[in-house]
Design a protein around this motif. Structure first.
Motif, PDB file in Angstrom:
ATOM      1  N   SER A  64      44.088  34.212  34.309  1.00  0.00           N
ATOM      2  CA  SER A  64      43.632  34.072  35.693  1.00  0.00           C
ATOM      3  C   SER A  64      44.401  35.032  36.592  1.00  0.00           C
ATOM      4  O   SER A  64      45.612  35.207  36.455  1.00  0.00           O
ATOM      5  CB  SER A  64      43.837  32.630  36.172  1.00  0.00           C
ATOM      6  OG  SER A  64      43.051  31.741  35.402  1.00  0.00           O
ATOM      7  N   ARG A 112      36.515  42.761  36.110  1.00  0.00           N
ATOM      8  CA  ARG A 112      37.591  42.041  35.419  1.00  0.00           C
ATOM      9  C   ARG A 112      37.727  42.559  33.994  1.00  0.00           C
ATOM     10  O   ARG A 112      38.847  42.811  33.516  1.00  0.00           O
ATOM     11  CB  ARG A 112      37.274  40.539  35.425  1.00  0.00           C
ATOM     12  CG  ARG A 112      38.223  39.666  34.613  1.00  0.00           C
ATOM     13  CD  ARG A 112      39.592  39.624  35.266  1.00  0.00           C
ATOM     14  NE  ARG A 112      40.490  38.749  34.540  1.00  0.00           N
ATOM     15  CZ  ARG A 112      41.083  39.055  33.396  1.00  0.00           C
ATOM     16  NH1 ARG A 112      40.860  40.220  32.829  1.00  0.00           N
ATOM     17  NH2 ARG A 112      41.917  38.205  32.827  1.00  0.00           N
ATOM     18  N   ASN A 142      38.441  35.161  32.055  1.00  0.00           N
ATOM     19  CA  ASN A 142      39.865  34.883  32.263  1.00  0.00           C
ATOM     20  C   ASN A 142      40.535  34.204  31.075  1.00  0.00           C
ATOM     21  O   ASN A 142      41.711  33.845  31.152  1.00  0.00           O
ATOM     22  CB  ASN A 142      40.053  34.006  33.511  1.00  0.00           C
ATOM     23  CG  ASN A 142      39.820  34.781  34.795  1.00  0.00           C
ATOM     24  OD1 ASN A 142      40.006  35.991  34.854  1.00  0.00           O
ATOM     25  ND2 ASN A 142      39.408  34.077  35.843  1.00  0.00           N
ATOM     26  N   PHE A 189      35.568  34.185  40.691  1.00  0.00           N
ATOM     27  CA  PHE A 189      35.828  33.403  39.488  1.00  0.00           C
ATOM     28  C   PHE A 189      36.066  31.922  39.807  1.00  0.00           C
ATOM     29  O   PHE A 189      36.251  31.111  38.903  1.00  0.00           O
ATOM     30  CB  PHE A 189      37.008  34.004  38.734  1.00  0.00           C
ATOM     31  CG  PHE A 189      36.764  35.435  38.334  1.00  0.00           C
ATOM     32  CD1 PHE A 189      36.041  35.730  37.191  1.00  0.00           C
ATOM     33  CD2 PHE A 189      37.194  36.477  39.137  1.00  0.00           C
ATOM     34  CE1 PHE A 189      35.774  37.038  36.837  1.00  0.00           C
ATOM     35  CE2 PHE A 189      36.930  37.796  38.794  1.00  0.00           C
ATOM     36  CZ  PHE A 189      36.219  38.078  37.643  1.00  0.00           C
TER      37      PHE A 189
END
Length: 328
Positions: free
Chosen positions: A16, A51, A246, A316
């Protein structure tokens, strides 16, 4: 000499994200050479794919991303001062280009629509929905289509497209507010996956005869479960997997191969970058639907370049309402 700002990786992306993953720095740009242009960002986009794009990049690398920018100085006759372009220099306020890898905003771009849509419904977001539904999913009138992440930037466009093209459209979203929004867009049935007690039974109840096309934006356990609800010759369009971006530990999933085998299901992942030949057709069709009022859009606009990491991390957490855009 022009001074710019850019967001770079502070701490490498793993698990994360936190504020420590981002570092804002200033930099200087050299004077232009012949054939070059200096552009200033007007709108920037934050998207989940970033990401994964940055996951193996070291600290100090500029974070990848696309923007609508304005030419503020030019030594290239094709791009005079004042020209608006779409370019991908990353999370930067200013950049220099020799014209390669950029595109002008179409002169026929609807005057009554914000330029930020060139990063959303009339850009990568819309193209992904269009290519996923038409080229990969090959949807047909009368079919049942399910869209996960239905309130998201891509999912909301994909579901509306399916409705316009005559399908019955189902979807899932993560809050009652998002469910209400998706229903406003014309989806036939939508549920809040955080509230229903039995997602499997809920999907079975909404589609007792199965699903023809599953447009997947989330991946993970949800999508593994969806496979067994696919009809014979069903198509799974893998556009995103935000639930997995994540994760740090390998995930173990039940075997889905028997379902794929005995129902002749096609699973096809894609990125719109592999279908550039379809861009003009996609944008023309999306523009027509918007102008006719058939296709609605919503943007979640964050003011200020300094707030890019906050807006990105919010993706997210499901906090954005519509396409996430940064306005300079």
């Amino acid at each position: 000499m022009v001074q710019g700002k850019r967001w770079v990786i502070g701490k490498p992306f793993e698990g994360s994200l936190t504020d420590a993953n981002f570092h804002l720095e200033e930099f200087s740009l050299p004077n232009l050479n012949d054939g070059e242009i200096l552009v200033e960002a007007v709108y920037l986009t934050v998207d989940p794919y970033m990401r994964m794009a940055m996951i193996s990049r070291p600290a100090g690398d500029t974070i990848a991303g696309e923007q609508v920018a304005k030419v503020v100085e030019s030594k290239n006759a094709e791009y005079p001062v004042g020209t608006h372009i779409v370019t991908s220099p990353g999370w930067v306020t200013h950049s220099i280009s020799n014209g390669e890898g950029i595109s002008k905003i179409d002169p026929n771009y609807p005057k009554d629509l914000p330029l930020s849509l060139a990063l959303g419904t009339l850009g990568m977001t819309g193209r992904s929905a269009y290519i996923g539904m038409t080229e990969i999913g090959q949807i047909k009138a009368g079919e049942t289509v399910f869209v996960s992440g239905a309130a998201g930037a891509v999912g909301s466009v994909a579901g509306q497209m399916a409705k316009i093209m005559g399908c019955r459209v189902l979807g899932s979203a993560g809050s009652d507010e998002k469910v209400a929004y998706v229903k406003e867009l014309g989806f036939d049935e939508v549920f809040n996956y955080n509230k229903v007690k039995d997602i499997d039974a809920t999907i079975k109840g909404l589609a007792p005869n199965g699903i023809d096309v599953y447009f997947d934006n989330v991946g993970g356990d949800f999508s593994m479960m969806m496979i067994k609800h696919m009809r014979i010759y069903g198509r799974v369009v893998v556009c995103g997997a935000i639930s997995e971006y994540n994760l740090t530990d390998p995930q173990k999933y039940p075997s889905i191969f028997c379902h794929l085998l005995f129902n002749s299901i096609k699973v096809h992942g894609f990125t719109n970058f592999h279908y550039t030949q379809l861009y003009p057709k996609a944008i023309a069709q999306l523009s027509e639907w918007i102008q006719k009022g058939q296709l609605k859009y919503r943007e979640d606009v964050t003011e200020g370049f300094q707030n890019m990491p906050k807006a990105f991390m919010a993706l997210f957490l499901g906090a954005n309402k519509g396409k996430a855009i940064i306005k300079m």
